[in-house]
Design an enzyme around this catalytic site. Structure first.
Site, mmCIF file in Angstrom:
data_model
loop_
_atom_site.group_PDB
_atom_site.id
_atom_site.type_symbol
_atom_site.label_atom_id
_atom_site.label_comp_id
_atom_site.label_asym_id
_atom_site.label_seq_id
_atom_site.Cartn_x
_atom_site.Cartn_y
_atom_site.Cartn_z
ATOM 1 N N ASP A 1 -2.214 2.281 -4.574
ATOM 2 C CA ASP A 1 -3.421 2.754 -3.907
ATOM 3 C C ASP A 1 -4.523 1.703 -4.006
ATOM 4 O OD1 ASP A 1 -2.220 5.168 -3.249
ATOM 5 O OD2 ASP A 1 -2.862 6.123 -5.133
ATOM 6 N N HIS B 1 0.821 -1.219 0.000
ATOM 7 C CA HIS B 1 0.000 0.000 0.000
ATOM 8 C C HIS B 1 0.851 1.263 0.000
ATOM 9 C CE1 HIS B 1 -3.707 1.962 -0.011
ATOM 10 N NE2 HIS B 1 -4.265 1.511 1.103
#
Length: 502
Positions: free
Chosen positions: A477, A473
């Site tokens: 995204d 992450h």
């Protein structure tokens, strides 16, 4: 003529080392390939051998100093000052002389296993002194951090001497055993007692090594204590101390950690337990997976795909496909192609973080996780985005066979940009795969199971598979991860998209 002693290449990401200790002093006689000086990096210790026989003329770098790759360490003066050492070796040779008429002694040494691999562990030894072997027969197995490698016999003959034992740590060029070329079993057995004395020094290699100089200084400055390190014979290196500091370990917790992990057990229970040392491959798998969890901001998103269209096209063309291409039409070819299409649209999933930079890969080297008896390995299908489904299936088949036979080379497992793991072949219905660092994405395939689904307002039974995308992450995204997985789903449910490159 004088020879230079320089710092060798230490690996792709290693640019400097610390001079740990000199084995010789100025004026000492040395033989070619005899270790002269030990260098220490954050990860390994490296012995620098003498480039030729002669005498150590000058030491230019003292112990404890930090040097870069290519730095001149000292000079070796040409001469015959090292003559006494070879003479001692020749005195021991006559023990095998009675069999000399049957052929010469052939040394079997540890081969080079790749730029980043500096040592290996001796695994199972398949022969013993006196055994007759043919050329290419497997003699023993070496295990590195990444793979197991079988060592074949270079010639036919009889095993005259075995220098190593299972569990020993060896470096490239280390003598493993000797073969009496063309010798009869009886001749080698008669000469066996003399060489048998050679392994005697081995216990010394298992003794505890003192921490390296830089590790000792760092432990003294920080107060952190490391009981066992990753260096040769358990030597504590600077990198071990750094890891201990980063993980917040102090002297007392470090010493008590093993006791807190292992639950108390009675003597009767212990008698029924089997304690087996982890292979280097298993240790590396454990370390890399835990490192991935500790480093990456790992998250997993899920979806499901109707495998009906892929199963239909396989059923329709599998015989024609195998007849033309010589390989069976499986699911991995479709999944790999679908992943390559999705990576082009969502390049962040095909990127990696390097410090404060993001490196975007304009190619797709797809790693395919393969389970073997010794653990999980991930061979890489290079430039999969430029291959047809048939070419992908052929390459996956070749790599999978090599992995299960223990013949997978180091270069075949390096450089992957994305990984596919198929737990479905073992019956897994749902799982969350762990990233293969430094990659930013891994796709988990699962079992195909018929389930009732709503299609055009009707409940129908369809062959469904859960898909899982684990991603970093920090670089990917949530929107990108979900879109990537949806694109894979769309390609598989509309196979024509793969053919038309849509």
């Amino acid at each position: 003529m004088a020879s230079e002693i320089r710092v060798p290449t230490l690996g792709e990401s290693v640019t400097e080392a610390t001079v740990a200790s000199w084995y010789k002093k100025t004026g000492d006689a040395v033989n070619a390939d005899e270790p002269l000086v030990e260098l220490e990096t954050d990860k390994v210790t490296v012995e620098v051998p003498a480039p030729a026989s002669g005498a150590l003329g000058e030491i230019l770098v003292k112990e404890g100093e930090t040097v870069e790759v290519g730095t001149l360490l000292g000079m070796l003066e040409a001469g015959d000052g090292a003559a006494p050492a070879p003479a001692a070796k020749k005195e021991a040779a006559p023990a095998a002389a009675p069999a000399a008429s049957d052929g010469k002694l052939v040394d079997v040494i540890t081969p080079s296993a790749g730029e980043s691999v500096t040592e290996a562990e001796v695994g199972e030894i398949s022969v013993k002194v006196g055994d007759a072997v043919k050329a290419d027969d497997v003699l023993l197995e070496l295990e590195t951090d990444k793979a197991a490698q079988e060592i074949p016999a270079p010639v036919s003959g009889t095993i005259a001497e075995i220098v190593v034992k299972s569990g020993d740590i060896v470096e490239p060029g280390h003598l493993l055993l000797k073969i009496q070329e063309g010798a009869s079993v009886g001749a080698a057995a008669a000469s066996a007692p003399a060489p048998a004395a050679a392994p005697a020094p081995a216990p010394a290699s298992s003794t505890e090594m003192p921490p390296s100089p830089s590790a000792s200084r760092m432990m003294a400055e920080t107060g952190v204590s490391v009981a066992a390190g990753t260096g040769k014979r358990g030597q504590v290196l600077k990198g071990d101390v750094i890891n201990a500091i980063n993980s917040g370990q102090a002297a007392a917790p470090a010493a008590s950690a093993p006791a807190s992990v292992r639950a108390p057990s009675s003597a009767d229970d212990e008698a029924r337990e089997d304690r087996v040392r982890m292979t280097r491959l298993r240790q590396t798998i454990a370390r890399r997976l835990k490192d991935a969890q500790n480093t990456a901001a790992m998250l997993t998103t899920y979806n499901e795909v109707d495998m009906g269209p892929v199963m239909d096209i396989r059923k329709q063309y599998k015989e024609l496909f195998e007849k033309k291409h010589g390989v069976k039409l499986g699911f991995m070819g479709f999944f790999t192609k679908a992943v390559c299409h999705a990576l082009k649209e969502i390049p962040a999933v095909n990127a990696e973080i390097d410090g404060t930079d993001i490196i975007y890969k304009n190619f797709a080297h797809i790693g395919v996780a393969v389970g073997t008896d010794k653990g999980l390995v991930v061979p890489v299908v290079r430039d999969a985005d430029q291959m047809s489904i048939a070419e992908i299936e052929k390459e996956i088949g070749r790599l999978g066979l090599a992995a299960r036979d223990g013949k997978l080379g180091m270069d075949a497992m390096q450089g992957g940009t994305f990984t596919i793991s198929n737990g479905g072949v073992y019956g897994s219905l749902m799982s969350s795969p762990i990233l293969n660092a430094p990659q930013s994405g891994i796709l988990g395939m699962h079992k195909i199971q018929e389930r009732p689904m709503a299609v055009n307002g009707q409940v129908v039974i369809r062959p469904m598979m859960y898909l899982a995308l684990s991603y970093d992450h920090r670089i990917v995204d949530g929107k990108e991860a979900v879109t990537f997985l949806v694109r894979v789903k769309e390609s598989l449910e509309d196979v024509q998209r793969l053919v038309l490159d849509l």
